[in-house]
Design a protein around this motif. Structure first.
Motif, short mmCIF file in Angstrom:
data_model
loop_
_atom_site.label_atom_id
_atom_site.label_comp_id
_atom_site.label_asym_id
_atom_site.label_seq_id
_atom_site.Cartn_x
_atom_site.Cartn_y
_atom_site.Cartn_z
N PRO A 162 0.81 -1.23 0.00
CA PRO A 162 0.00 0.00 0.00
C PRO A 162 0.84 1.28 0.00
O PRO A 162 0.50 2.25 -0.69
N TRP A 163 1.94 1.31 0.75
CA TRP A 163 2.76 2.51 0.80
C TRP A 163 3.45 2.76 -0.54
O TRP A 163 3.62 3.92 -0.95
N GLN A 164 3.80 1.67 -1.26
CA GLN A 164 4.40 1.83 -2.59
C GLN A 164 3.35 2.32 -3.59
O GLN A 164 3.62 3.21 -4.42
N GLN A 165 2.15 1.76 -3.51
CA GLN A 165 1.09 2.16 -4.43
C GLN A 165 0.74 3.63 -4.24
O GLN A 165 0.46 4.34 -5.22
N GLU A 166 0.78 4.09 -3.01
CA GLU A 166 0.50 5.50 -2.75
C GLU A 166 1.53 6.40 -3.42
O GLU A 166 1.20 7.45 -3.99
#
Length: 262
Positions: A162-166
């Motif tokens: 999720p942090w990478q996708q953000e």
């Protein structure tokens, strides 16, 4: 075997503390250079002057600031042409991006991104036949690139945390550039068309991306959708390994934000 007494050692330390270089102390006292360096290290340790252990902080483990645009680009390069390995003789793993010698600008951008994402770590280039491997060493590579795993990327599931996708959603063009700069290209295609009854050659630019991983291709096409770039899938035989971008408006967008390799 020669043993150097306390008197010789003290003379060496006096000279060292006075600013005399190690090599000059070794020459004056007829002592091996390595012995002089060892004496100097022990003396500095005794006085608490040795530098601390090199322990760069990690954005994931230690909440260090991360340059998101540079990371988005480096993530794209990693998913395309990068891999993480840990040699037995090295203390920490390394991330290696393979860059063709034909694109020195790409190598420069890759190295700059590595130094920006890992500002306190060692970055180097290792030249090979026809290419150079741009490498960074860090014990936190698995934290920063959780897609790492055994086997080839196209043989395992590749998903973003999720942090990478953000980060990718916030800086999509960096991610697209990284993927295109690794496994993509900008070429000039041609076809023929009838003009006033005469068949003429017609040339037009096109972007290609080729990767065997269904997951990585989808990461690219989802991000292209996000920025409004139209794309199509071109099958190679029965395998849909190629993503094509040929519509004029979409190519113009890509030229603005990605451009050809250099």
């Amino acid at each position: 075997m020669n043993f150097h007494g306390t008197e010789v050692r003290q003379k060496a330390l006096t000279l060292l503390l006075g600013g005399t270089p190690n090599a000059e102390v070794a020459r004056r006292l007829n002592v091996p250079l390595g012995t002089v360096g060892y004496w100097k290290h022990l003396d500095r340790a005794k006085r608490g002057e040795c530098p601390g252990k090199h322990d760069p902080k990690c954005p994931r483990c230690d909440d260090r600031d991360l340059d998101d645009p540079a990371y988005s680009y480096l993530l794209g390069l990693y998913l395309g042409d990068g891999h993480i390995s840990h040699y037995s003789e090295h203390r920490v793993p390394n991330l290696m991006i393979t860059c063709t010698q034909s694109w020195p600008g790409l190598m420069n951008e890759c190295e700059e991104a590595m130094r920006t994402v890992f500002p306190d770590n060692s970055v180097c280039r290792v030249r090979r036949t026809g290419c150079s491997n741009v490498k960074v060493y860090s014990k936190h590579l698995h934290c920063m690139f959780p897609q790492h795993g055994p086997g080839k990327k196209h043989e395992r599931t590749i998903t973003l945390e999720p942090w990478q996708q953000e980060i990718v959603d916030t800086h999509p063009w960096g991610f697209i550039r990284g993927l295109i700069h690794s496994d993509g290209c900008r070429i000039t295609n041609w076809t023929t068309r009838l003009v006033a009854g005469e068949r003429k050659r017609y040339e037009y630019p096109r972007y290609f991306f080729s990767n065997k991983s269904d997951d990585i291709r989808k990461l690219l096409t989802d991000t292209l959708d996000l920025v409004g770039v139209e794309w199509t899938t071109l099958a190679r035989g029965s395998d849909p390994f190629n993503i094509s971008i040929a519509r004029k408006a979409s190519v113009a967008l890509m030229d603005t934000h990605v451009g050809p390799k250099h």
